[in-house]
Design a protein around this motif. Structure first.
Motif, short mmCIF file in Angstrom:
data_model
loop_
_atom_site.label_atom_id
_atom_site.label_comp_id
_atom_site.label_asym_id
_atom_site.label_seq_id
_atom_site.Cartn_x
_atom_site.Cartn_y
_atom_site.Cartn_z
N HIS A 118 -4.52 -4.88 -7.07
CA HIS A 118 -5.94 -5.53 -6.39
C HIS A 118 -5.26 -7.22 -6.48
O HIS A 118 -5.82 -7.71 -5.42
CB HIS A 118 -6.80 -5.30 -7.39
N HIS A 148 2.24 1.88 -3.54
CA HIS A 148 0.95 2.17 -4.56
C HIS A 148 0.45 3.57 -4.10
O HIS A 148 0.41 4.31 -5.32
CB HIS A 148 -0.17 1.19 -4.20
N TYR A 167 -9.34 1.97 -1.20
CA TYR A 167 -9.50 0.71 -1.88
C TYR A 167 -10.71 -0.07 -0.84
O TYR A 167 -10.48 0.00 0.44
CB TYR A 167 -8.10 -0.19 -1.80
N ASN A 219 -3.27 -0.84 -11.06
CA ASN A 219 -4.14 -1.04 -10.03
C ASN A 219 -4.91 -2.30 -10.02
O ASN A 219 -5.07 -2.98 -8.95
CB ASN A 219 -5.23 0.17 -10.06
N ASN A 220 -4.93 -2.84 -11.34
CA ASN A 220 -5.19 -4.17 -11.29
C ASN A 220 -4.29 -5.29 -10.71
O ASN A 220 -4.49 -6.05 -9.93
CB ASN A 220 -5.40 -4.63 -12.93
N ILE A 277 -11.40 0.65 -6.56
CA ILE A 277 -10.73 1.77 -5.69
C ILE A 277 -10.94 3.07 -6.10
O ILE A 277 -11.16 3.21 -7.57
CB ILE A 277 -9.01 1.44 -5.85
N TRP A 288 1.00 -1.32 -0.02
CA TRP A 288 -0.01 0.11 0.16
C TRP A 288 0.91 1.25 -0.03
O TRP A 288 0.43 2.34 -0.75
CB TRP A 288 -1.06 -0.17 1.13
N LEU A 348 -6.08 7.72 -1.76
CA LEU A 348 -6.74 6.64 -2.33
C LEU A 348 -7.69 5.84 -1.44
O LEU A 348 -7.36 5.96 -0.29
CB LEU A 348 -5.60 5.49 -2.81
N MET A 354 0.79 6.39 -7.21
CA MET A 354 -0.46 6.87 -7.79
C MET A 354 -0.15 8.50 -7.49
O MET A 354 -0.76 9.34 -8.46
CB MET A 354 -1.72 6.60 -6.96
N LEU A 378 -9.43 6.85 -6.93
CA LEU A 378 -8.16 7.79 -7.07
C LEU A 378 -8.62 9.15 -7.00
O LEU A 378 -9.38 9.55 -7.77
CB LEU A 378 -7.60 7.14 -8.35
N HIS A 416 -4.23 1.93 -15.10
CA HIS A 416 -5.30 0.84 -14.63
C HIS A 416 -4.71 -0.41 -14.62
O HIS A 416 -4.95 -1.14 -13.65
CB HIS A 416 -6.27 0.63 -16.10
#
Length: 251
Positions: free
Chosen positions: A171, A23, A37, A167-168, A139, A20, A35, A27, A141, A164
């Protein structure tokens, strides 16, 4: 960190905290500094399930999350409605369009007003593909305060495919990592006792294997049930496995 090194790093993280942090930092490079999620395995037609069973990760200020999450505003958020009905990436421009077309319910209007107050006004929501009708992950953003949706859409036009993808991958990795949630972490002894139950051992068997009395084993199992908010030990075994606290498979 460029795209490929980032994907390698995230794919090899060993904890949610490590993932996290990386990430959020990544981002932020694209202007998304906040963010949120969320993932549930207990979705129905009328509910997202018990909030205590959600997987929630966020770097929003507690002043925001205490209301948005704590008071249940998330359930009435327009982009939540969108995420439940769609998969993929959605621009928050949709909220403005729904407002202009008078499609927002009073509850949704309340969420929009709160978000405006908290400067949560521009961004994108990614709704992840689900393998079960009962599960859903997404999520949000949120762009930095002061950024317009036009500016965010321009960033997405240039970098959206990469954002994208990242984030995939994040996840999918999150789904493999242990998650305890608030006050849900099990002790090593509680986990060991539950694992022996999952292997079909009786309380007497477990006491012998762990070198404990049956009363102590029963205490560990009771505390595990309480921590996981379930009634039976079988439910505790299933729930601990679902949140990757035991029987963890390497991804």
């Amino acid at each position: 960190m460029r795209l490929r090194p980032y994907l390698h790093y995230v794919s090899n993280t060993k904890s949610l905290e490590e993932l996290w942090s990386a990430h959020c930092e990544k981002m932020a490079e694209y202007g998304f500094d906040r963010l949120l999620y969320g993932f549930t395995r207990y979705r129905t037609d009328t509910s997202l399930g018990d909030p205590e069973d959600f997987t929630i990760l966020t770097n929003h200020d507690p002043e925001y999350t205490s209301v948005f999450l704590g008071e249940g505003l998330y359930f009435h958020a327009p982009m939540t409605r969108w995420a439940l009905a769609n998969e993929g990436a959605g621009s928050w421009r949709l909220v403005g369009e729904m407002f202009d077309c008078r499609e927002l319910t009073p509850h949704e209007q309340k969420v929009v007003a709160f978000n405006l107050k908290m400067k949560v006004t521009a961004g994108y929501t990614i709704s992840f593909k689900s393998v079960s009708a009962r599960s859903k992950g997404a999520i949000a953003l949120t762009a930095k305060p002061g950024m317009s949706q036009d500016a965010v859409d321009a960033i997405w036009q240039e970098h959206g495919r990469d954002i994208h993808l990242m984030n995939n991958v994040a996840h999918l990795k999150i789904l493999t990592l242990p998650y305890s949630g608030p006050n849900r972490a099990l002790t090593p002894r509680q986990l060991e006792a539950l694992e022996w139950v999952g292997d079909g051992k009786t309380t007497q068997d477990i006491a012998m294997l762990m070198g404990l009395t049956t009363a102590t084993v029963e205490k560990h199992l009771r505390l595990a049930r309480e921590a996981l908010s379930v009634e039976t030990t079988a439910q505790a075994v299933l729930k601990a496995a679902m949140v990757n606290q035991m029987f963890v498979l390497e991804a």
